[in-house]
Design a protein around this motif. Structure first.
Motif, mmCIF file in Angstrom:
data_model
loop_
_atom_site.group_PDB
_atom_site.id
_atom_site.type_symbol
_atom_site.label_atom_id
_atom_site.label_comp_id
_atom_site.label_asym_id
_atom_site.label_seq_id
_atom_site.Cartn_x
_atom_site.Cartn_y
_atom_site.Cartn_z
ATOM 1 N N THR A 78 89.489 34.849 -24.682
ATOM 2 C CA THR A 78 90.194 34.817 -23.412
ATOM 3 C C THR A 78 90.994 36.101 -23.265
ATOM 4 O OG1 THR A 78 92.072 33.651 -24.425
ATOM 5 C CG2 THR A 78 90.356 32.301 -23.381
ATOM 6 N N THR A 79 91.337 36.444 -22.044
ATOM 7 C CA THR A 79 92.089 37.674 -21.780
ATOM 8 C C THR A 79 93.335 37.358 -20.970
ATOM 9 O OG1 THR A 79 90.779 38.097 -19.789
ATOM 10 C CG2 THR A 79 90.021 39.104 -21.840
ATOM 11 N N THR A 80 94.387 38.106 -21.259
ATOM 12 C CA THR A 80 95.629 38.061 -20.484
ATOM 13 C C THR A 80 95.978 39.496 -20.147
ATOM 14 O OG1 THR A 80 96.352 36.106 -21.718
ATOM 15 C CG2 THR A 80 98.019 37.287 -20.432
ATOM 16 N N GLY A 81 95.603 39.929 -18.939
ATOM 17 C CA GLY A 81 95.734 41.344 -18.611
ATOM 18 C C GLY A 81 94.742 42.144 -19.436
ATOM 19 N N PHE A 115 80.299 44.266 -25.836
ATOM 20 C CA PHE A 115 81.312 43.773 -24.918
ATOM 21 C C PHE A 115 82.427 44.815 -24.818
ATOM 22 C CE2 PHE A 115 79.392 39.655 -25.703
ATOM 23 C CZ PHE A 115 79.548 38.993 -24.483
ATOM 24 N N SER A 116 82.672 45.273 -23.625
ATOM 25 C CA SER A 116 83.876 46.072 -23.391
ATOM 26 C C SER A 116 85.037 45.118 -23.142
ATOM 27 C CB SER A 116 83.673 46.991 -22.183
ATOM 28 O OG SER A 116 83.487 46.225 -21.008
ATOM 29 N N VAL A 117 86.246 45.665 -23.097
ATOM 30 C CA VAL A 117 87.416 44.813 -22.872
ATOM 31 C C VAL A 117 87.315 44.123 -21.522
ATOM 32 C CG1 VAL A 117 89.922 44.830 -22.578
ATOM 33 C CG2 VAL A 117 88.877 46.189 -24.401
ATOM 34 N N SER A 118 86.861 44.836 -20.509
ATOM 35 C CA SER A 118 86.741 44.237 -19.174
ATOM 36 C C SER A 118 85.663 43.157 -19.132
ATOM 37 C CB SER A 118 86.442 45.318 -18.142
ATOM 38 O OG SER A 118 85.226 45.985 -18.446
ATOM 39 N N GLN A 119 84.619 43.284 -19.939
ATOM 40 C CA GLN A 119 83.556 42.286 -19.943
ATOM 41 C C GLN A 119 83.989 40.976 -20.571
ATOM 42 O OE1 GLN A 119 80.506 44.698 -21.876
ATOM 43 N NE2 GLN A 119 79.332 44.834 -19.971
ATOM 44 N N ASN A 162 68.604 47.272 -27.836
ATOM 45 C CA ASN A 162 69.258 47.839 -26.659
ATOM 46 C C ASN A 162 70.472 47.030 -26.222
ATOM 47 O OD1 ASN A 162 67.328 49.908 -26.429
ATOM 48 N ND2 ASN A 162 65.942 48.574 -25.280
ATOM 49 N N GLN A 163 70.707 45.884 -26.874
ATOM 50 C CA GLN A 163 71.816 45.027 -26.468
ATOM 51 C C GLN A 163 73.143 45.458 -27.075
ATOM 52 O OE1 GLN A 163 70.663 41.032 -27.460
ATOM 53 N NE2 GLN A 163 69.173 40.894 -25.789
ATOM 54 N N GLY A 164 73.098 46.217 -28.162
ATOM 55 C CA GLY A 164 74.326 46.670 -28.791
ATOM 56 C C GLY A 164 74.961 45.598 -29.656
ATOM 57 N N LEU A 165 76.153 45.900 -30.161
ATOM 58 C CA LEU A 165 76.888 44.990 -31.039
ATOM 59 C C LEU A 165 78.377 45.090 -30.745
ATOM 60 C CD1 LEU A 165 75.189 45.634 -34.521
ATOM 61 C CD2 LEU A 165 74.930 43.585 -33.104
ATOM 62 N N THR A 166 79.073 44.023 -31.054
ATOM 63 C CA THR A 166 80.536 44.002 -30.992
ATOM 64 C C THR A 166 81.052 43.484 -32.319
ATOM 65 O OG1 THR A 166 80.507 43.600 -28.603
ATOM 66 C CG2 THR A 166 82.554 43.110 -29.775
ATOM 67 N N LEU A 209 78.039 50.267 -29.215
ATOM 68 C CA LEU A 209 78.789 49.616 -30.285
ATOM 69 C C LEU A 209 80.263 49.596 -29.915
ATOM 70 C CD1 LEU A 209 79.162 48.489 -33.204
ATOM 71 C CD2 LEU A 209 79.362 50.870 -33.950
ATOM 72 N N ALA A 210 80.865 48.420 -30.065
ATOM 73 C CA ALA A 210 82.301 48.276 -29.870
ATOM 74 C C ALA A 210 82.901 47.683 -31.136
ATOM 75 C CB ALA A 210 82.609 47.378 -28.672
ATOM 76 N N VAL A 211 83.901 48.337 -31.683
ATOM 77 C CA VAL A 211 84.595 47.861 -32.881
ATOM 78 C C VAL A 211 86.050 47.645 -32.514
ATOM 79 C CG1 VAL A 211 85.190 48.321 -35.290
ATOM 80 C CG2 VAL A 211 83.017 49.160 -34.368
#
Length: 259
Positions: free
Chosen positions: A158-161, A130-134, A88-92, A185-187
């Motif tokens: 890390t994120t920049t915007g 993980f989504s981009v916002s996460q 249930n945790q998914g994958l990236t 799932l996030a690819v």
């Protein structure tokens, strides 16, 4: 009486015609309508059918051939699909493009063993969605399928915007596109192959115990009687052997007899 027999056939014919006319005037019964076709159920998306195929998703894009080949050769593709179905945790997945693999130093992949190639592909997979916002609130270093935060496979995000940057101890990469996401799932497409330092530099060997000095046997440390002893004359600094001392003593005894 004769007239009755003449009119009877006419009356009978008239009644017969009258009874048959309604039946002839009716139209034939319509043929039964064919049974209505049951509409096919709508096609299920990979996520809803529980059969998400990571390689199929990458194959539709068309420029992940090298990464797909590594996924299949290491049998990690089937493992990821099974993990998606049961977890249930998914994958990236961070998927390097064919251009990213082409930019590697010549012979980089060939220098790796099958086990190291398996770990390399695992290093591109996070065991949770993980989504981009996460990524903005993620705690570094992130744990990958290759290992935790033990220092051998460090991965920082890390994120920049809206831009997501990925850093290992060898490579700085960037997420260039979102290939697929379905809340399980996030690819993500990345512009470089994520190389961990632990795959190319072997860990230092464990420290060895200091060598103990060997003690000399008593037979070696004790001098035999046959070995001449050396006596040091501290007044003159001349070393005389035992035989020389005996000869000198004999000479003194002879001289003393004549005196």
């Amino acid at each position: 009486m004769k007239q009755f027999f003449l009119t009877f056939p006419l009356l009978f014919s008239f009644l017969f015609f009258f009874q048959c006319t309604p039946a002839l005037s009716q139209s034939p019964a319509p043929a039964p309508a064919p049974p209505a076709l049951v509409p096919a159920p709508p096609a299920l998306s990979p996520a809803s059918s529980g059969s998400t195929d990571v390689t199929a998703i990458l194959g539709k894009v068309g420029h992940f051939a090298t990464f797909i080949r590594l996924l299949k050769a290491s049998q990690l593709a089937d493992q990821l699909n099974t993990q998606l179905y049961k977890s249930n945790q998914g994958l990236t997945v961070f998927a390097p493009t064919d251009a990213a693999f082409a930019n590697l130093k010549s012979g980089t992949l060939n220098s790796l063993t099958d086990q190291q190639k398996y770990q390399l592909v695992q290093f591109h997979v996070l065991p949770s969605f993980f989504s981009v916002s996460q990524f903005q609130t993620a705690s570094n270093p992130l744990r990958t399928q290759a290992g935790g935060s033990d220092g051998q496979f460090p991965l920082n995000v890390t994120t920049t915007g809206n831009q997501v940057n990925i850093t290992t101890d060898m490579v700085n990469a960037t997420v260039t596109d979102t290939v697929y996401t379905d809340r399980q799932l996030a690819v993500y497409e990345v512009d470089k192959v994520l190389l961990p330092h632990g795959l190319f530099v072997p860990p230092p060997p464990p420290p060895t115990a200091p060598l103990k000095s060997k003690q000399r046997p008593a037979s070696e440390s004790t001098q035999s009687n046959d070995t001449p002893h050396v006596q040091v004359d501290t007044s003159s600094g001349i070393q005389l052997s035992q035989h020389a001392l005996r000869a000198t003593s004999s000479i003194f005894l002879v001289l003393a007899a004549f005196i």
